[in-house]
Scaffold this motif. Sequence first.
Motif, PDB file in Angstrom:
ATOM      1  N   VAL A   1      -8.819  -8.817 -10.263  1.00 41.09           N
ATOM      2  CA  VAL A   1      -7.319  -9.394 -10.738  1.00 41.09           C
ATOM      3  C   VAL A   1      -7.198  -8.778 -12.346  1.00 41.09           C
ATOM      4  N   GLU A   2      -6.869  -7.761 -12.289  1.00 41.88           N
ATOM      5  CA  GLU A   2      -6.347  -6.823 -13.382  1.00 41.88           C
ATOM      6  C   GLU A   2      -4.910  -7.017 -13.794  1.00 41.88           C
ATOM      7  N   THR A   3      -4.664  -6.823 -14.857  1.00 40.17           N
ATOM      8  CA  THR A   3      -3.230  -6.921 -15.305  1.00 40.17           C
ATOM      9  C   THR A   3      -2.122  -6.454 -14.313  1.00 40.17           C
ATOM     10  N   ASN A   4      -2.442  -5.335 -13.980  1.00 40.16           N
ATOM     11  CA  ASN A   4      -1.183  -4.470 -13.091  1.00 40.16           C
ATOM     12  C   ASN A   4      -1.263  -5.385 -11.638  1.00 40.16           C
ATOM     13  N   VAL A   5      -2.605  -5.486 -11.233  1.00 38.66           N
ATOM     14  CA  VAL A   5      -2.820  -5.988  -9.909  1.00 38.66           C
ATOM     15  C   VAL A   5      -1.880  -7.576  -9.815  1.00 38.66           C
ATOM     16  N   ARG A   6      -2.263  -8.234 -10.807  1.00 39.68           N
ATOM     17  CA  ARG A   6      -1.604  -9.512 -11.053  1.00 39.68           C
ATOM     18  C   ARG A   6      -0.146  -9.336 -11.110  1.00 39.68           C
ATOM     19  N   ALA A   7       0.364  -8.229 -11.752  1.00 37.82           N
ATOM     20  CA  ALA A   7       1.964  -8.141 -11.748  1.00 37.82           C
ATOM     21  C   ALA A   7       2.524  -8.050 -10.177  1.00 37.82           C
ATOM     22  N   VAL A   8       1.930  -7.081  -9.539  1.00 35.06           N
ATOM     23  CA  VAL A   8       2.221  -6.987  -8.052  1.00 35.06           C
ATOM     24  C   VAL A   8       2.341  -8.337  -7.415  1.00 35.06           C
ATOM     25  N   PHE A   9       1.122  -9.128  -7.214  1.00 34.66           N
ATOM     26  CA  PHE A   9       1.143 -10.278  -6.267  1.00 34.66           C
ATOM     27  C   PHE A   9       2.200 -11.287  -7.003  1.00 34.66           C
TER      28      PHE A   9
ATOM     29  N   LEU B   1       0.822  -1.269  -0.073  1.00 33.10           N
ATOM     30  CA  LEU B   1      -0.042  -0.017  -0.105  1.00 33.10           C
ATOM     31  C   LEU B   1       0.816   1.171  -0.048  1.00 33.10           C
ATOM     32  N   ALA B   2       2.061   1.346   0.789  1.00 32.18           N
ATOM     33  CA  ALA B   2       2.827   2.573   0.856  1.00 32.18           C
ATOM     34  C   ALA B   2       3.462   2.673  -0.487  1.00 32.18           C
ATOM     35  N   ARG B   3       4.105   1.332  -1.007  1.00 33.73           N
ATOM     36  CA  ARG B   3       4.581   1.719  -2.323  1.00 33.73           C
ATOM     37  C   ARG B   3       3.755   2.216  -3.397  1.00 33.73           C
ATOM     38  N   GLY B   4       2.340   1.622  -3.274  1.00 36.71           N
ATOM     39  CA  GLY B   4       1.419   2.280  -4.384  1.00 36.71           C
ATOM     40  C   GLY B   4       1.187   3.722  -4.130  1.00 36.71           C
ATOM     41  N   ASP B   5       1.111   4.117  -2.906  1.00 39.47           N
ATOM     42  CA  ASP B   5       0.974   5.626  -2.821  1.00 39.47           C
ATOM     43  C   ASP B   5       1.939   6.531  -3.128  1.00 39.47           C
TER      44      ASP B   5
ATOM     45  N   ALA C   1     -11.285  -1.208   4.159  1.00 36.10           N
ATOM     46  CA  ALA C   1     -11.589   0.149   4.484  1.00 36.10           C
ATOM     47  C   ALA C   1     -11.443   1.176   3.456  1.00 36.10           C
ATOM     48  N   ASP C   2     -10.625   1.002   2.370  1.00 37.38           N
ATOM     49  CA  ASP C   2     -10.518   1.703   1.387  1.00 37.38           C
ATOM     50  C   ASP C   2     -10.108   1.375   0.211  1.00 37.38           C
ATOM     51  N   PRO C   3     -11.014   0.470  -0.422  1.00 35.99           N
ATOM     52  CA  PRO C   3     -10.646  -0.306  -1.638  1.00 35.99           C
ATOM     53  C   PRO C   3     -10.268   0.525  -2.791  1.00 35.99           C
ATOM     54  N   ARG C   4     -10.705   1.872  -3.151  1.00 36.35           N
ATOM     55  CA  ARG C   4     -10.085   2.666  -3.879  1.00 36.35           C
ATOM     56  C   ARG C   4      -8.816   2.873  -3.836  1.00 36.35           C
ATOM     57  N   ARG C   5      -8.389   3.274  -2.632  1.00 40.35           N
ATOM     58  CA  ARG C   5      -6.777   3.287  -2.528  1.00 40.35           C
ATOM     59  C   ARG C   5      -5.779   2.136  -2.767  1.00 40.35           C
ATOM     60  N   TRP C   6      -6.384   1.120  -2.035  1.00 41.96           N
ATOM     61  CA  TRP C   6      -5.852  -0.098  -2.005  1.00 41.96           C
ATOM     62  C   TRP C   6      -5.518  -0.566  -3.603  1.00 41.96           C
ATOM     63  N   TYR C   7      -6.682  -0.521  -4.456  1.00 35.70           N
ATOM     64  CA  TYR C   7      -6.401  -0.950  -5.997  1.00 35.70           C
ATOM     65  C   TYR C   7      -5.675   0.082  -6.686  1.00 35.70           C
ATOM     66  N   TYR C   8      -5.772   1.393  -6.513  1.00 32.12           N
ATOM     67  CA  TYR C   8      -5.123   2.386  -7.220  1.00 32.12           C
ATOM     68  C   TYR C   8      -3.638   2.021  -6.856  1.00 32.12           C
ATOM     69  N   GLY C   9      -3.363   1.714  -5.515  1.00 31.22           N
ATOM     70  CA  GLY C   9      -1.981   1.618  -5.374  1.00 31.22           C
ATOM     71  C   GLY C   9      -1.389   0.336  -5.836  1.00 31.22           C
ATOM     72  N   LEU C  10      -2.190  -0.712  -5.968  1.00 31.31           N
ATOM     73  CA  LEU C  10      -1.706  -1.748  -6.983  1.00 31.31           C
ATOM     74  C   LEU C  10      -1.467  -1.752  -8.364  1.00 31.31           C
ATOM     75  N   LEU C  11      -2.483  -0.924  -8.944  1.00 34.53           N
ATOM     76  CA  LEU C  11      -2.409  -0.613 -10.311  1.00 34.53           C
ATOM     77  C   LEU C  11      -1.091   0.149 -10.479  1.00 34.53           C
ATOM     78  N   ASP C  12      -0.788   1.214  -9.777  1.00 36.50           N
ATOM     79  CA  ASP C  12       0.291   2.172  -9.900  1.00 36.50           C
ATOM     80  C   ASP C  12       1.899   1.295  -9.624  1.00 36.50           C
ATOM     81  N   TYR C  13       1.600   0.583  -8.823  1.00 41.31           N
ATOM     82  CA  TYR C  13       2.964  -0.363  -8.472  1.00 41.31           C
ATOM     83  C   TYR C  13       3.171  -1.220  -9.498  1.00 41.31           C
ATOM     84  N   GLY C  14       2.037  -1.870 -10.011  1.00 44.86           N
ATOM     85  CA  GLY C  14       2.060  -2.895 -11.249  1.00 44.86           C
ATOM     86  C   GLY C  14       2.433  -2.231 -12.644  1.00 44.86           C
ATOM     87  N   ALA C  15       2.198  -0.945 -12.820  1.00 44.60           N
ATOM     88  CA  ALA C  15       2.678  -0.265 -14.031  1.00 44.60           C
ATOM     89  C   ALA C  15       4.064   0.299 -13.826  1.00 44.60           C
ATOM     90  N   HIS C  16       4.374   0.581 -12.711  1.00 44.86           N
ATOM     91  CA  HIS C  16       5.785   0.703 -12.365  1.00 44.86           C
ATOM     92  C   HIS C  16       6.802  -0.092 -12.550  1.00 44.86           C
TER      93      HIS C  16
END
Length: 272
Positions: free
Chosen positions: A127-135, A2-6, A166-181
């Motif tokens: 389970v989107e492609t960037n989410v998949r990448a992070v896991f 989560l921190a890395r995604g932020d 508690a905050d699904p938006r923040r969680w998945y935004y973080g995963l998407l951005d970390y995966g894109a990175h």
Amino acid sequence: MLARGDELYRALPWRHIDDPYAVLVSEIMLQQTQVARVGRFWERFLAAFPTVDALAAAAVPDVLELWQGLGYNRRALALKRTADQCAAEGEGRLPDTYEGLLALPGIGPATAAGVMAFAHQVPGVYVETNVRAVFLHELFPDRDGVSDRELAPTVAAAALCGPAAADPRRWYYGLLDYGAHLKATGVNPTRRSASYSRQSAFEGSRRQKRAWIVRRVLAAPEGSEAPCVLAELSAAEAGAGRPAVDEALFASIVDDLVAEGFFRREGALLIP
């Protein structure tokens, strides 16, 4: 994670909005399309069709015209059919449940979970492609051929508890951005997924010819003679250094496009 995604957060125009329809349009456009290309299409599409009812009332050629340049035009048709169904049965609103969304044309588990998370703040298994990448990167660093069936319980366990719930938006935004990175830095863990396949070249492919035919037919509201379209397509292929298009291949593509609802055929005339 989560921190890395932020740290890597991307300010995108479809984020932090509560309109499920606008979120759905972004999710459909982002399928198999780079984020950098989607922004201007998303804004233009919503300006033309700002609501479910507006999209339902639109003519198919007008919808496809605004989709040109995004590719995978079937997505536009599925989105239009979803709007038609919701206008007829849902009083111009998308369902507000995962199950209801999943029952609509062209909406799969990831898209339904994305709409629920981003529009409604309801946690789910996205389970989107960037989410998949992070896991894959964090939890399966030494494994190849990891299936989504194996990933899904892990994504669910993380999404349905603690800060993610508690905050699904923040969680998945973080995963998407970390995966894109990860992908941007050349790591791309998705290559180790069982569902990974390298996309075939577009130029010269059947997909490219489909897209050309759709554009050509849409450009003539009065209709186009199929033999003329074939001749023009063959000329375009020759100009690109490729052989003329076989009549059987052309007929097969046209049959598919008619069956999918891109245009209709009256004798030899192709009509948008």
